[in-house]
Design an enzyme around this catalytic site. Structure first.
Site, PDB file in Angstrom:
ATOM      1  N   CYS A   1       4.304   0.066   9.547  1.00 54.56           N
ATOM      2  CA  CYS A   1       3.843   1.346   8.993  1.00 54.56           C
ATOM      3  C   CYS A   1       4.975   2.261   8.542  1.00 54.56           C
ATOM      4  O   CYS A   1       4.740   3.199   7.782  1.00 54.56           O
ATOM      5  CB  CYS A   1       2.987   2.092  10.023  1.00 54.56           C
ATOM      6  SG  CYS A   1       1.563   1.148  10.582  1.00 54.56           S
TER       7      CYS A   1
ATOM      8  N   HIS B   1      -4.131   5.179   4.721  1.00 61.03           N
ATOM      9  CA  HIS B   1      -2.853   4.688   5.245  1.00 61.03           C
ATOM     10  C   HIS B   1      -2.573   3.293   4.689  1.00 61.03           C
ATOM     11  O   HIS B   1      -2.867   2.283   5.330  1.00 61.03           O
ATOM     12  CB  HIS B   1      -2.929   4.665   6.774  1.00 61.03           C
ATOM     13  CG  HIS B   1      -1.744   4.073   7.455  1.00 61.03           C
ATOM     14  ND1 HIS B   1      -0.475   4.043   6.899  1.00 61.03           N
ATOM     15  CD2 HIS B   1      -1.621   3.458   8.681  1.00 61.03           C
ATOM     16  CE1 HIS B   1       0.363   3.455   7.742  1.00 61.03           C
ATOM     17  NE2 HIS B   1      -0.310   3.080   8.821  1.00 61.03           N
TER      18      HIS B   1
ATOM     19  N   CYS C   1       3.929   6.315  14.028  1.00 63.42           N
ATOM     20  CA  CYS C   1       4.042   5.228  14.988  1.00 63.42           C
ATOM     21  C   CYS C   1       4.115   3.924  14.206  1.00 63.42           C
ATOM     22  O   CYS C   1       3.751   3.864  13.033  1.00 63.42           O
ATOM     23  CB  CYS C   1       2.863   5.218  15.952  1.00 63.42           C
ATOM     24  SG  CYS C   1       1.237   5.046  15.167  1.00 63.42           S
TER      25      CYS C   1
ATOM     26  N   GLY D   1       3.650  -0.497  14.479  1.00 68.56           N
ATOM     27  CA  GLY D   1       3.133  -1.640  15.209  1.00 68.56           C
ATOM     28  C   GLY D   1       4.192  -2.344  16.029  1.00 68.56           C
ATOM     29  O   GLY D   1       5.368  -2.378  15.672  1.00 68.56           O
TER      30      GLY D   1
END
Length: 399
Positions: A95, A355, A385, A387
């Site tokens: 991300c 997202h 955040c 993964g």
């Protein structure tokens, strides 16, 4: 010989509108074509730039395979018409890939190794599923409790965070509703117009009179995710999707999305050479690790780290783009660090706006810089955040 660190300036930042996956406006649009679009749009914003001087193109992508595989950075830059002399590399920090691309590009300039860099991100969650087309995890992940969390679905990590940080379902739904309300208001006021490069989509439609298939071009210039009519009653009726007695629902989670964004960075010397003015300055970037089962709280570690590195305090920040992977993890970060909610996602976040994984960082840099300038504010942060248990945070100055 020690080189002096120099500033990296941002001279262009743009993005596509973000589409809903898997049945939204970009469902049939290739991610490499979205990337071509933003690369061309960003270069066009730098009138007079000689593209042969571009030192590198760094592109973030969280699932770099299939239509966004075979080094999508190099493929797209060539399709965009950039010279053969311009190299390209695709990177992956899930991300945070798009934000990491910006940080890597800035570092090359700051070290004096480059003068003109393009950082970007692209992702089609319509064409490439979460975790890719072939999931082949290492069996060792399942042999002991220490590693099994690496294989957790993102939703389960959201539930773990909600439990440990005691974030109630009602709080999550209220946060989600606010995200939609802010995003809808921002669209109404035209807040995103400056950062979005409209995308022309050609669709084939039957003509019932001539009995022929016709090409119909449609211009898309608005994010598809924000939903009118989102309220606590609607959100409250949604069932948990990851745990039977959980609190994380489709309504208080980020939307699966398609989109791309691009940022052009330069040294002061390059800006002077091409008579360009900066819209922002890269200040600093940090990443940090957390246990994979609570990956959503990664920013709790990354934000203090980048603040210490740059000498900033939280109060110095006028605007914080905190990627809303889940309302639960967003609230955990906000509450744990004591972030000012008025400064966090003032135009809405990923729960409403979407997202598109590897593209999100580059997209949110565009939102941040244009927003800061428009509202006459100075410093902002993009954070998320990541993964497998990480967090990332970057600080920027609007000019």
């Amino acid at each position: 010989m020690t080189k002096q660190i120099q500033d990296a300036f941002i001279v262009a930042a743009t993005r596509t509108p973000v589409g809903k996956a898997p049945r939204g406006m970009f469902k049939n649009v290739r991610p490499d074509d979205m990337l071509v679009h933003v690369l061309q749009a960003a270069v066009k914003q730098c009138d007079g730039l000689d593209p042969t001087v571009i030192d590198d193109v760094i592109v973030g992508c969280a699932m770099p395979e299939a239509e966004q595989g075979i080094n999508v950075a190099r493929v797209a830059l060539l399709l965009a018409g950039l010279p053969n002399s311009v190299p390209g590399i695709t990177i992956n920090r899930f991300c945070a890939s798009g934000l990491q691309a910006v940080a890597f590009a800035a570092d090359r300039i700051r070290l004096g190794e480059a003068d003109v860099m393009i950082a970007a991100g692209t992702e089609s969650m319509s064409m490439i599923p979460m975790m890719g087309n072939k999931v082949a995890m290492n069996p060792a992940l399942f042999q002991n409790d220490e590693n099994v969390a690496i294989a957790y679905g993102m939703g389960m990590t959201g539930e773990k965070v909600a439990q440990q940080w005691r974030v109630k379902r009602e709080e999550q739904d209220e946060f989600a509703m606010t995200s939609h309300m802010r995003a809808l208001k921002a669209i109404e006021l035209g807040e995103f117009k400056q950062e979005i490069s409209p995308y022309s989509i050609t669709e084939k439609r039957p003509d019932l009179i001539t009995h022929k298939i016709c090409d119909l071009s449609v211009i898309k210039d608005t994010d598809e995710g924000p939903r009118m009519g989102t309220n606590m009653d609607v959100l409250g009726k949604l069932k948990p999707v990851f745990a039977a007695k959980g609190s994380v629902t489709a309504g208080n989670s980020s939307q699966m999305s398609d989109g791309a964004g691009a940022v052009i960075l330069m040294s002061a010397a390059a800006m002077q050479r091409f008579n360009l003015s900066p819209i922002g300055r890269f200040v600093g970037f940090s990443v940090a690790g957390v246990p994979p089962e609570i990956m959503g709280v990664g920013p709790i570690r990354a934000i203090p780290k980048v603040l210490k590195q740059t000498g900033f305090k939280q109060d110095d920040l006028d605007w914080i783009e905190l990627n809303e992977a889940f309302a639960a993890q967003s609230l955990a970060v906000i509450n744990d660090l004591g972030l000012d909610r008025a400064k966090v996602n003032p135009l809405g976040g990923a729960i409403a706006l979407g997202h598109p994984l590897g593209a999100t960082g580059a997209i949110r840099v565009a939102t941040l810089l244009h927003g800061l300038r428009r509202h006459k504010q100075k410093y902002g942060m993009v954070t998320m955040c990541v993964g497998s248990g990480m967090g990332a945070a970057g600080i920027f100055e609007a000019l």
